[in-house]
Design a protein around this motif. Structure first.
Motif, PDB file in Angstrom:
ATOM      1  N   ASN A  75       9.561  -7.418   1.351  1.00  0.00           N
ATOM      2  CA  ASN A  75       9.214  -6.029   1.645  1.00  0.00           C
ATOM      3  C   ASN A  75       7.713  -5.853   1.838  1.00  0.00           C
ATOM      4  O   ASN A  75       7.148  -4.860   1.406  1.00  0.00           O
ATOM      5  CB  ASN A  75       9.702  -5.125   0.516  1.00  0.00           C
ATOM      6  N   ALA A  76       7.076  -6.792   2.482  1.00  0.00           N
ATOM      7  CA  ALA A  76       5.625  -6.728   2.657  1.00  0.00           C
ATOM      8  C   ALA A  76       5.218  -5.559   3.551  1.00  0.00           C
ATOM      9  O   ALA A  76       4.111  -5.041   3.422  1.00  0.00           O
ATOM     10  CB  ALA A  76       5.104  -8.034   3.246  1.00  0.00           C
ATOM     11  N   GLU A  77       6.098  -5.102   4.434  1.00  0.00           N
ATOM     12  CA  GLU A  77       5.745  -3.971   5.302  1.00  0.00           C
ATOM     13  C   GLU A  77       5.650  -2.668   4.524  1.00  0.00           C
ATOM     14  O   GLU A  77       5.067  -1.704   5.000  1.00  0.00           O
ATOM     15  CB  GLU A  77       6.753  -3.823   6.449  1.00  0.00           C
ATOM     16  N   ALA A  78       6.203  -2.620   3.307  1.00  0.00           N
ATOM     17  CA  ALA A  78       6.142  -1.410   2.487  1.00  0.00           C
ATOM     18  C   ALA A  78       4.767  -1.217   1.857  1.00  0.00           C
ATOM     19  O   ALA A  78       4.476  -0.137   1.341  1.00  0.00           O
ATOM     20  CB  ALA A  78       7.211  -1.457   1.398  1.00  0.00           C
ATOM     21  N   VAL A  79       3.922  -2.237   1.890  1.00  0.00           N
ATOM     22  CA  VAL A  79       2.614  -2.143   1.242  1.00  0.00           C
ATOM     23  C   VAL A  79       1.463  -2.513   2.169  1.00  0.00           C
ATOM     24  O   VAL A  79       0.356  -2.758   1.689  1.00  0.00           O
ATOM     25  CB  VAL A  79       2.564  -3.033  -0.017  1.00  0.00           C
ATOM     26  N   THR A  80       1.679  -2.554   3.463  1.00  0.00           N
ATOM     27  CA  THR A  80       0.594  -2.933   4.373  1.00  0.00           C
ATOM     28  C   THR A  80      -0.540  -1.915   4.364  1.00  0.00           C
ATOM     29  O   THR A  80      -1.673  -2.257   4.690  1.00  0.00           O
ATOM     30  CB  THR A  80       1.132  -3.091   5.810  1.00  0.00           C
ATOM     31  N   HIS A  81      -0.260  -0.671   3.993  1.00  0.00           N
ATOM     32  CA  HIS A  81      -1.287   0.368   3.969  1.00  0.00           C
ATOM     33  C   HIS A  81      -2.149   0.310   2.700  1.00  0.00           C
ATOM     34  O   HIS A  81      -3.172   0.980   2.616  1.00  0.00           O
ATOM     35  CB  HIS A  81      -0.649   1.749   4.085  1.00  0.00           C
ATOM     36  N   ILE A  82      -1.766  -0.508   1.732  1.00  0.00           N
ATOM     37  CA  ILE A  82      -2.532  -0.634   0.497  1.00  0.00           C
ATOM     38  C   ILE A  82      -3.497  -1.802   0.645  1.00  0.00           C
ATOM     39  O   ILE A  82      -3.089  -2.947   0.767  1.00  0.00           O
ATOM     40  CB  ILE A  82      -1.592  -0.852  -0.714  1.00  0.00           C
ATOM     41  N   ARG A  83      -4.791  -1.498   0.649  1.00  0.00           N
ATOM     42  CA  ARG A  83      -5.801  -2.532   0.850  1.00  0.00           C
ATOM     43  C   ARG A  83      -6.501  -2.904  -0.447  1.00  0.00           C
ATOM     44  O   ARG A  83      -7.077  -3.980  -0.558  1.00  0.00           O
ATOM     45  CB  ARG A  83      -6.832  -2.047   1.860  1.00  0.00           C
ATOM     46  N   GLY A  84      -6.478  -2.002  -1.420  1.00  0.00           N
ATOM     47  CA  GLY A  84      -7.151  -2.266  -2.685  1.00  0.00           C
ATOM     48  C   GLY A  84      -6.565  -1.433  -3.796  1.00  0.00           C
ATOM     49  O   GLY A  84      -5.672  -0.602  -3.588  1.00  0.00           O
ATOM     50  N   ILE A  85      -7.106  -1.613  -4.975  1.00  0.00           N
ATOM     51  CA  ILE A  85      -6.604  -0.905  -6.146  1.00  0.00           C
ATOM     52  C   ILE A  85      -6.943   0.582  -6.083  1.00  0.00           C
ATOM     53  O   ILE A  85      -6.294   1.403  -6.739  1.00  0.00           O
ATOM     54  CB  ILE A  85      -7.146  -1.564  -7.434  1.00  0.00           C
ATOM     55  N   LYS A  86      -7.924   0.936  -5.253  1.00  0.00           N
ATOM     56  CA  LYS A  86      -8.289   2.350  -5.104  1.00  0.00           C
ATOM     57  C   LYS A  86      -7.262   3.133  -4.283  1.00  0.00           C
ATOM     58  O   LYS A  86      -7.274   4.356  -4.305  1.00  0.00           O
ATOM     59  CB  LYS A  86      -9.663   2.471  -4.449  1.00  0.00           C
ATOM     60  N   ASP A  87      -6.397   2.442  -3.576  1.00  0.00           N
ATOM     61  CA  ASP A  87      -5.385   3.109  -2.756  1.00  0.00           C
ATOM     62  C   ASP A  87      -4.155   3.538  -3.558  1.00  0.00           C
ATOM     63  O   ASP A  87      -3.262   4.176  -2.999  1.00  0.00           O
ATOM     64  CB  ASP A  87      -4.931   2.191  -1.624  1.00  0.00           C
ATOM     65  N   ILE A  88      -4.096   3.187  -4.833  1.00  0.00           N
ATOM     66  CA  ILE A  88      -2.950   3.567  -5.657  1.00  0.00           C
ATOM     67  C   ILE A  88      -3.439   4.355  -6.870  1.00  0.00           C
ATOM     68  O   ILE A  88      -4.594   4.242  -7.266  1.00  0.00           O
ATOM     69  CB  ILE A  88      -2.136   2.344  -6.123  1.00  0.00           C
ATOM     70  N   LYS A  89      -2.559   5.166  -7.420  1.00  0.00           N
ATOM     71  CA  LYS A  89      -2.873   5.955  -8.614  1.00  0.00           C
ATOM     72  C   LYS A  89      -1.843   5.653  -9.689  1.00  0.00           C
ATOM     73  O   LYS A  89      -0.644   5.626  -9.413  1.00  0.00           O
ATOM     74  CB  LYS A  89      -2.832   7.455  -8.305  1.00  0.00           C
ATOM     75  N   GLU A  90      -2.318   5.448 -10.903  1.00  0.00           N
ATOM     76  CA  GLU A  90      -1.400   5.232 -12.021  1.00  0.00           C
ATOM     77  C   GLU A  90      -0.836   6.584 -12.452  1.00  0.00           C
ATOM     78  O   GLU A  90      -1.555   7.579 -12.537  1.00  0.00           O
ATOM     79  CB  GLU A  90      -2.111   4.560 -13.186  1.00  0.00           C
ATOM     80  N   LEU A  91       0.459   6.616 -12.730  1.00  0.00           N
ATOM     81  CA  LEU A  91       1.146   7.852 -13.076  1.00  0.00           C
ATOM     82  C   LEU A  91       1.290   8.000 -14.578  1.00  0.00           C
ATOM     83  O   LEU A  91       1.609   7.041 -15.280  1.00  0.00           O
ATOM     84  CB  LEU A  91       2.536   7.871 -12.428  1.00  0.00           C
ATOM     85  N   ASN A  92       1.070   9.216 -15.067  1.00  0.00           N
ATOM     86  CA  ASN A  92       1.320   9.555 -16.464  1.00  0.00           C
ATOM     87  C   ASN A  92       2.646  10.300 -16.492  1.00  0.00           C
ATOM     88  O   ASN A  92       2.701  11.493 -16.211  1.00  0.00           O
ATOM     89  CB  ASN A  92       0.198  10.424 -17.034  1.00  0.00           C
ATOM     90  N   LEU A  93       3.717   9.597 -16.816  1.00  0.00           N
ATOM     91  CA  LEU A  93       5.054  10.172 -16.743  1.00  0.00           C
ATOM     92  C   LEU A  93       5.565  10.554 -18.126  1.00  0.00           C
ATOM     93  O   LEU A  93       5.242   9.920 -19.125  1.00  0.00           O
ATOM     94  CB  LEU A  93       6.005   9.169 -16.092  1.00  0.00           C
ATOM     95  N   THR A  94       6.397  11.620 -18.161  1.00  0.00           N
ATOM     96  CA  THR A  94       6.994  12.092 -19.408  1.00  0.00           C
ATOM     97  C   THR A  94       8.390  11.506 -19.540  1.00  0.00           C
ATOM     98  O   THR A  94       9.197  11.609 -18.619  1.00  0.00           O
ATOM     99  CB  THR A  94       7.077  13.631 -19.403  1.00  0.00           C
TER     100      THR A  94
END
Length: 133
Positions: A75-94
């Motif tokens: 599934n590499a095509e699902a993450v081609t838009h992510i270039r670095g760790i700044k492109d994702i956000k960690e979620l605080n889930l309940t």
């Protein structure tokens, strides 16, 4: 079976039409998006991160992808838009208090709700399963 004398087959009995395309169940597809990592297809586990497109990932799967982009992944095509760790956000889930985990239907003698999710909205209390905006 027919055609053994005395019967005249019709055209629709002899000619097979095009095969129908199987339709994917929308509810099952939404449940899969909220329960499985978009990159590794493993069950989501904490810590969970999200990209700008709203896809959910396991953080360790994203870090492995960013460290070794040359590896073949299904599934590499699902993450081609992510270039670095700044492109994702960690979620605080309940956590959902009604969620019983994997042990809830061990015998298979109870109804298993596929829309019961691990997390809820902290404000409204709705389950985060893709059915509610």
């Amino acid at each position: 079976m027919g055609c053994d004398g005395g019967t005249i087959p019709k055209r629709h009995e002899l000619v097979k039409g095009p095969k129908k395309v199987e339709k994917v169940d929308k509810n099952a597809e939404l449940a899969a998006k909220w329960k499985y990592c978009a990159l590794s297809q493993e069950k989501l586990r904490l810590p969970i991160v999200a990209c700008e497109l709203g896809r959910l990932y396991n953080k360790d799967a994203i870090i492995e992808y960013l460290l070794d982009k040359s590896a073949e992944r299904p599934n590499a095509e699902a993450v081609t838009h992510i270039r670095g760790i700044k492109d994702i956000k960690e979620l605080n889930l309940t956590d959902n208090p009604e969620w019983e985990g994997e042990r809830r239907n061990a015998k298979g003698d109870r109804y298993e709700d596929i829309h019961c999710s691990m997390f809820i909205c902290p404000v409204v209390g709705l389950e985060m399963n893709g059915k509610h905006r």
